[in-house]
Design an enzyme around this catalytic site. Structure first.
Site, PDB file in Angstrom:
ATOM      1  N   LYS A  34     -14.352  -1.260  -4.616  1.00  0.00           N
ATOM      2  CA  LYS A  34     -13.076  -1.108  -3.922  1.00  0.00           C
ATOM      3  C   LYS A  34     -11.910  -1.170  -4.909  1.00  0.00           C
ATOM      4  O   LYS A  34     -12.097  -1.495  -6.084  1.00  0.00           O
ATOM      5  CB  LYS A  34     -12.932  -2.201  -2.861  1.00  0.00           C
ATOM      6  N   ARG A 128     -10.502 -15.510   7.959  1.00  0.00           N
ATOM      7  CA  ARG A 128      -9.801 -14.291   7.593  1.00  0.00           C
ATOM      8  C   ARG A 128     -10.286 -13.200   8.544  1.00  0.00           C
ATOM      9  O   ARG A 128      -9.692 -12.967   9.572  1.00  0.00           O
ATOM     10  CB  ARG A 128     -10.059 -13.964   6.109  1.00  0.00           C
ATOM     11  N   TYR A 251      15.366 -10.450 -22.173  1.00  0.00           N
ATOM     12  CA  TYR A 251      16.188 -10.742 -21.005  1.00  0.00           C
ATOM     13  C   TYR A 251      16.176 -12.229 -20.672  1.00  0.00           C
ATOM     14  O   TYR A 251      15.127 -12.881 -20.717  1.00  0.00           O
ATOM     15  CB  TYR A 251      15.675  -9.983 -19.778  1.00  0.00           C
ATOM     16  N   MET A 299      10.364  -3.767 -18.528  1.00  0.00           N
ATOM     17  CA  MET A 299       9.646  -2.676 -17.878  1.00  0.00           C
ATOM     18  C   MET A 299       8.782  -1.879 -18.855  1.00  0.00           C
ATOM     19  O   MET A 299       7.645  -1.507 -18.528  1.00  0.00           O
ATOM     20  CB  MET A 299      10.619  -1.726 -17.177  1.00  0.00           C
TER      21      MET A 299
END
Length: 353
Positions: A34, A128, A251, A299
């Site tokens: 998956k 779940r 940053y 990024m």
């Protein structure tokens, strides 16, 4: 070329599937592929593991259809089953195995009975997906009366990877009791249970993360479990900066140099899928030499400590793979290797070897 790449190793995938095959004994081995084969490529992973397994597990119908349409003819289990009547018909036409975990799915099946390959999922304490045992017994009777006898009973362990696990045995006993009452095969074991609890194999096992070269345990490494690296993430140094004591990097000025030295800028960031929340100190390697991340991930770039490292612009930086274990990066980031594998974006070049 920027040089940011993910290397997928099919021989390692095959080796890890073989390792799972040996642990499974006489049980059927269904490889979970998956989420795009845990970021390795859905079809790439399936084809590499095919010789060692009896079938494949996916989460949703789209993944199962993609495998069928790519020529995978063997059994495919859809772990979340069908979401509506149209998906149920897709499953029937393509002879897919569907997990039935809710009463509304039972009602859809009974509304239009037809041959369907069903596994009933039990809620044994994870809360779940899954039917309560008493509901599952009733559903199995109703489905069988309509000509749709389930293939088996399944459940999922909540804590098999926990060093202090006291839950799995209770879950197994409850699931085994229902399977015995219905005289149906049982499937409960994920990677952690397959390795740790041989008595939980049942008639089918469903490993995932171990197939992709990562340990399900925080106290035992992948190499100790005889698992091979199947996913290597790397990039290139694009700049080297001299930095003075008291100067900060990146940053938010989250990291400040305590001494004069060199900082390398690497062409990879959260736009490529590297975790933005990776803290200073997260391990990386330059030309196989271990070092650490410094400053905040941006990024398109991140910065690393080059003090004591023989490096120049253009050199390779491994984010995880051979010199840096993906599990070590995951631990530093407060996450798991599953997330790191799955969140790589389409931007890095993918190389299948």
């Amino acid at each position: 070329m920027r040089g940011t790449r993910v290397e997928i190793r099919t021989a390692a995938l095959a080796h890890n599937a073989g390792r799972a095959r040996r642990l499974a004994g006489d049980a059927e081995l269904f490889a979970m592929v998956k989420a795009n084969g845990y970021g390795h490529g859905l079809l790439t992973a399936a084809q590499a593991m095919a010789p060692a397994v009896e079938g494949f597990g996916v989460a949703v119908m789209e993944e199962a259809v993609a495998l069928r349409d790519s020529g995978i003819a063997g059994p495919i289990l859809v772990a979340e089953g069908f979401f509506d009547a149209d998906e149920l018909e897709h499953a029937r036409r393509r002879s897919l195995e569907v997990v039935v975990h809710s009463l509304w799915q039972v009602q859809l099946l009974l509304a239009k009975p037809a041959p369907t390959r069903i596994w009933l999922k039990l809620n044994t304490g994870m809360n779940r997906l899954g039917l309560r045992p008493e509901w599952a017994l009733q559903a199995a009777e109703q489905l069988a009366a309509a000509g749709m006898k389930p293939l088996g009973i399944m459940s999922h362990f909540a804590c098999a990877d926990d060093a202090t696990d006291s839950v799995s045995e209770k879950q197994l006993l409850l699931a085994a009791e229902v399977a015995q009452r219905l005289q149906l095969p049982l499937s409960t074991a994920n990677s952690a249970a397959l390795i740790r609890y041989p008595h939980a194999r049942g008639q089918r096992v469903r490993p995932g993360i171990m197939l992709y070269g990562s340990s399900p345990f925080d106290w035992q490494s992948a190499s100790e479990l005889d698992l091979q690296v199947s996913h290597r993430f790397s990039a290139r140094l694009i700049a080297i900066n001299e930095i003075q004591p008291g100067e900060s990097v990146g940053y938010g000025a989250t990291w400040t140099a305590a001494r004069a030295g060199r900082v390398g800028v690497v062409a990879v960031g959260y736009g490529d899928g590297y975790p933005r929340h990776a803290p200073s100190g997260t391990p990386v390697a330059v030309n196989g030499q271990p070092t650490i991340l410094v400053g905040r991930v941006s990024m398109d770039m991140l910065t690393i400590d080059l003090n004591g490292i023989d490096a120049q612009v253009g050199d390779e930086v491994e984010l995880w793979g051979d010199a840096v274990a993906v599990d070590a990066v995951a631990k530093a980031c407060g996450t798991i290797s599953y997330e790191l594998f799955c969140q790589i974006t389409a931007r890095p070049a993918r190389i299948v070897v």
